[in-house]
Enzyme design. Structure first.
Site, PDB file in Angstrom:
ATOM      1  N   CYS A   1       0.848  -1.198  -0.060  1.00 41.36           N
ATOM      2  CA  CYS A   1       0.033  -0.059  -0.045  1.00 41.36           C
ATOM      3  C   CYS A   1       0.851   1.274   0.010  1.00 41.36           C
ATOM      4  CB  CYS A   1      -0.835  -0.014   1.416  1.00 41.36           C
ATOM      5  SG  CYS A   1      -2.159  -1.209   1.358  1.00 41.36           S
TER       6      CYS A   1
ATOM      7  N   GLY B   1       0.103   0.023  -4.957  1.00 41.56           N
ATOM      8  CA  GLY B   1      -1.312  -0.685  -4.828  1.00 41.56           C
ATOM      9  C   GLY B   1      -2.008  -0.635  -5.944  1.00 41.56           C
TER      10      GLY B   1
ATOM     11  N   ASN C   1      -0.177   1.772   5.516  1.00 44.15           N
ATOM     12  CA  ASN C   1       0.542   0.959   4.789  1.00 44.15           C
ATOM     13  C   ASN C   1       1.353   0.095   5.933  1.00 44.15           C
ATOM     14  OD1 ASN C   1       3.812   1.394   2.992  1.00 44.15           O
ATOM     15  ND2 ASN C   1       2.177  -0.285   3.038  1.00 44.15           N
ATOM     16  N   GLY C   2       1.176  -1.364   5.525  1.00 45.12           N
ATOM     17  CA  GLY C   2       1.870  -2.331   6.508  1.00 45.12           C
ATOM     18  C   GLY C   2       0.984  -3.295   7.093  1.00 45.12           C
TER      19      GLY C   2
ATOM     20  N   TYR D   1      13.260  -3.713  -4.938  1.00 42.46           N
ATOM     21  CA  TYR D   1      12.056  -4.004  -5.838  1.00 42.46           C
ATOM     22  C   TYR D   1      10.976  -3.082  -5.728  1.00 42.46           C
ATOM     23  CZ  TYR D   1       8.475  -6.689  -7.962  1.00 42.46           C
ATOM     24  OH  TYR D   1       7.361  -7.223  -8.586  1.00 42.46           O
TER      25      TYR D   1
END
Ligand code: SF4
Length: 468
Positions: free
Chosen positions: A8, A34, A108-109, A250
């Site tokens: 996210c 996302g 996010n997470g 990445y």
């Protein structure tokens, strides 16, 4: 390329103009984090209004819907489902009305003690409508604000209860907060705009709005973002951090700077290290577009072997990221990657991928190169072998899916049909990033976790409650 999926991204802006369009633009810049859903919430002076839906930013937030909302403070979110399901129901920001007004939260997470806490609070009568850990955070915040009557105290109290990875953009009525977990697993950066300030998962979004980077939110820090400045509520003790090393390898955009290290530069360094650790006698080095490009440039610079583009990507092929499952995605990826015959034919080629999860995509690409006439195909990988699941918000949930768990490097080489295969070492990737290894999360490649997870090896003590 054949790596794990993103998770996210969050953004929050407080400025002297209507921020809706800027939120939408920032979300488009971090769309790679996302693609399942997107949303924005803005405070209009009285209430928080939210527009969110399934799909890419342009689909979830069409002009005709976002032009109906406005406000000078707001947050936004792009989501790839990790904890909780897909679709509009789990789209964020999540909102809640409390006795103190409205709360909107973008996360996010993944929390690692989500199920445990949810069970406890359900036992006390709390009601949850989704399977999302973000709903748990917003519930806890609402409870704590009722007890503490002070948003910052409430936030700190919630941080002492939750475990795992979280970079949050939080709005309580018109007050905007950025919050980063005590280990700094997920990134969060502060930017300065012409007439305000912002927080975002990646610095590239700050630049896209004409802003400047101020600094990263510190692990464990809460920042309150205003139009004129920001106020820091910092943790009082420094603990070892655990920045996700995969952000550099990445996940993040190459033009982003995370915790002081530019992603593009790190990827080039990875290529250089790979050239030293796993040299090869080949005619050319080729990237797998787009994510392996900087790795290949670094390898070429260090080795002196020419760099050539040997795969043409069909940009108008179906988008692989909105395919329903991994198998379909892999098939689509190989369909849209076409080798350039004149580059490949009769050559000894080295390709660089950022990571290998299952190896199926890479196997297809190696075969395509051979079919196009490559004499030899050598593979180098920009991350060490992935052997352990991620509990911090990345789509790598069980050990079964990792080819490196079941096979030696030589067996993997044989499975993918390469002439040679070399992964960067753990030491090598630490060197390429340039931070201390003890400040990185490397759990998916060394199986040592920075937080306590049942049944897994714990690397060091990190709970915020232990900080005095
Ligand atoms: S386990 Fe791997 S992917 Fe997950 S946060 Fe740690 S380094 Fe990143």
């Amino acid at each position: 390329m054949s790596g794990p999926r993103h998770y996210c991204g969050v953004v929050g802006i407080n400025a002297g103009h209507n921020v809706v369009a800027d939120l939408q633009k920032a979300l488009m810049i971090i769309q790679h984090r996302g693609q399942d859903s997107a949303g924005v919430s803005v405070f209009d002076g009285n209430v928080i209004n939210t527009v969110k839906d399934a799909g890419l930013v342009q689909i979830a937030l069409p002009k005709e819907r976002i032009e109906n909302i406005q406000g000078q403070v707001g947050i936004g979110h792009v989501r790839y489902a990790t904890t909780g399901g897909k679709g509009a129901m789990n789209a964020q920001p999540m909102t809640m009305t409390t006795v103190f007004g409205m709360i909107a939260l973008a996360h996010n997470g993944d929390l690692t003690n989500y199920q445990k806490l949810k069970t406890v609070y359900m036992g006390q009568g709390a009601v949850f409508q989704t399977d999302s850990d973000t709903e748990l955070i917003i519930n806890l915040l609402s409870r704590r604000m009722g007890q503490d009557q002070d948003p910052v105290k409430a936030i700190k109290a919630v941080m002492s209860e939750i475990d795992g990875a979280y970079a949050l953009a939080l709005m309580i009525n018109g007050r905007l907060f950025g919050i980063r977990d005590p280990l700094g697993i997920r990134p969060l950066i502060i930017g300065k705009l012409d007439d305000g300030y912002m927080i975002c998962s990646e610095s590239s979004a700050v630049y896209s709005l004409g802003g400047e980077i101020v600094r990263d939110v510190m692990p464990g820090e809460v920042v309150e973002i205003t139009q004129d400045s920001f106020k820091s509520y910092a943790p009082t003790t420094r603990c070892a951090y655990a920045h996700c090393f995969f952000e550099w390898v990445y996940f993040a955009r190459p033009d982003s700077i995370i915790d002081g290290c530019e992603v593009y530069n790190v990827r080039k360094n990875i290529g250089r290290v790979l050239a030293r650790e796993h040299p090869a006698d080949v005619d050319l080095v080729m990237p797998i577009p787009d994510s392996g490009r900087a790795h290949a440039i670094g390898f070429s610079i260090e080795s002196g072997i020419p760099y050539e583009e040997g795969f043409m990507k069909n940009r108008f092929a179906d988008r692989t990221f909105i395919m329903p499952d991994q198998a379909t995605r892999e098939k689509a990826v190989s369909n849209k990657m076409i080798p350039i015959k004149s580059t490949v034919d009769g050559k000894r080629i080295l390709i660089i991928d950022d990571s290998i999860v299952r190896g199926t995509t890479l196997k297809k690409l190696v075969h395509m190169l051979r079919d196009a006439g490559a004499k030899e195909v050598h593979v180098r990988v920009g991350s060490p072998p992935i052997i352990a699941p991620c509990f911090y918000g990345i789509d790598m949930k069980n050990r079964e899916q990792f080819i490196a768990n079941k096979h030696t490097v030589d067996e993997i080489r044989e499975i993918i049909g390469a002439d040679s295969l070399g992964y960067i070492s753990i030491e090598g990737v630490i060197e390429a990033i340039g931070l201390s290894g003890s400040d990185l999360c490397l759990a998916c490649v060394n199986a040592k976790y920075p937080t306590k997870i049942e049944g897994e090896e714990h690397r060091y003590q990190t709970r915020l409650t232990d900080l005095k």
